[in-house]
Design an enzyme around this catalytic site. Structure first.
Site, PDB file in Angstrom:
ATOM      1  N   ILE A 194      -6.004 -20.580 -20.033  1.00  0.00           N
ATOM      2  CA  ILE A 194      -5.369 -19.288 -20.268  1.00  0.00           C
ATOM      3  C   ILE A 194      -6.060 -18.271 -19.364  1.00  0.00           C
ATOM      4  O   ILE A 194      -7.167 -18.509 -18.877  1.00  0.00           O
ATOM      5  CB  ILE A 194      -5.433 -18.858 -21.757  1.00  0.00           C
ATOM      6  N   ASP A 195      -5.415 -17.137 -19.137  1.00  0.00           N
ATOM      7  CA  ASP A 195      -5.937 -16.152 -18.201  1.00  0.00           C
ATOM      8  C   ASP A 195      -7.264 -15.567 -18.676  1.00  0.00           C
ATOM      9  O   ASP A 195      -7.570 -15.570 -19.869  1.00  0.00           O
ATOM     10  CB  ASP A 195      -4.929 -15.013 -18.008  1.00  0.00           C
ATOM     11  N   ARG A 196      -7.999 -15.021 -17.734  1.00  0.00           N
ATOM     12  CA  ARG A 196      -9.316 -14.439 -18.017  1.00  0.00           C
ATOM     13  C   ARG A 196      -9.269 -13.422 -19.167  1.00  0.00           C
ATOM     14  O   ARG A 196     -10.128 -13.427 -20.043  1.00  0.00           O
ATOM     15  CB  ARG A 196      -9.862 -13.764 -16.752  1.00  0.00           C
TER      16      ARG A 196
END
Length: 305
Positions: free
Chosen positions: A138-140
């Site tokens: 998942i994104d940062r």
């Protein structure tokens, strides 16, 4: 060396050069970019600039990245919030600001560094030394559930479930504007943005099918609290899809366009809450729930008040 060149548009006008490049190059951290600027390796219109330089439309930004040397990834004693763990898999609640696996500008402080300390040598090796155990990400600045595999058999099993779209992934988000419908489905292909290479976009010509189901959990004056269920798993899928129907996620610095966020947030308001999968050894259905982070709960309370 890889050479990059950007022309600044009106959208980036008056941004600090370090922040502007961090948005355009989401694989590089802002601190890494600041080091490049301090070393005189970033030029604007042919001249080196300071990190505080404010960009203007038609500025030509150029810099070079040294050739990647695969670094040694070391275990780091970083606390993990573990939602489930056994000999095959571990599910963790990833905090905001943590990168899932090492990449240029992010060789420490990642989820992988923390997992290597916690799991030792018990991580699958299919994705190599840079991404041991990592089967999805998942994104940062997205929080929530990430499943990591401890051996290759588990990795292949979970990867197969992801490919077959049988892994249950339920997200909660706050989007801008008030959704009229109580629920809906966005079935629009996603691919690379035709002109901005670090972004994704609805791309009818070159994109892959992407399906997001959403339902309204609560409406506020200017925002909507929603649940999103992924049928597919494209990069930035929920962020791109919600922006495509005029309701970008609150705090999204990439896909919200010119809309300003009145709250002090670090990136998009998006949380991977529910993760369900078939256990690779037993076949039993396992479902984990990552509690909403404090900042998200505070936002909901503020909006309701």
């Amino acid at each position: 060396m890889d050479r990059f060149c950007f022309e600044i548009t009106e959208r980036e006008e008056n941004e600090r050069i370090d922040r502007c490049l961090a948005l355009l190059m989401d694989t590089l951290s802002r601190s890494y970019i600041q080091k490049m600027i301090s070393a005189g390796n970033v030029n604007v219109n042919g001249e080196p600039v300071k990190a505080s330089y404010r960009v203007r439309p038609e500025d030509r930004v150029e810099f070079e990245l040294p050739e990647a040397v695969e670094p040694e990834i070391v275990p780091e004693n970083i606390p993990l919030e573990i939602l489930y763990e056994d000999n095959d898999v571990i599910v963790v609640n990833k905090p905001k600001g943590m990168v899932v696996h090492p990449a240029a500008g992010h060789y420490s402080g990642t989820l992988v560094n923390a997992l290597m300390y916690h799991c030792g040598d018990s991580l699958s090796g299919i994705n190599g030394v840079m991404r041991p155990g990592i089967v999805h990400r998942i994104d940062r600045d997205t929080t929530g559930s990430v499943i990591v595999c401890k051996n290759d058999a588990a990795h292949n099993c979970i990867a197969g479930q992801l490919k077959e779209h049988t892994v249950v992934r339920r997200y909660e988000a706050i989007c801008q504007g008030v959704l009229k419908e109580d629920n809906g489905t966005i079935d629009r292909p996603i691919g690379r943005h035709p002109t901005e290479r670090k972004k994704m976009a609805v791309n009818e010509r070159n994109g892959k099918r992407a399906v997001t189901h959403y339902r309204v959990l609560e409406r506020f004056r200017d925002y909507t609290h929603i649940e999103c269920v992924l049928e597919t798993g494209r990069t930035h899928q929920i962020r791109v899809h919600m922006a495509s129907i005029g309701h970008p996620l609150l705090g999204d610095e990439v896909y919200a366009g010119s809309r300003k966020c009145p709250y002090r947030l670090q990136g998009q308001t998006l949380h991977a809450k529910i993760l369900g999968f078939r256990h690779p050894s037993t076949g039993e259905y396992i479902e984990t729930c990552a509690p909403l982070p404090e900042y998200f709960l505070h936002l909901l309370h503020t909006m309701a008040g």
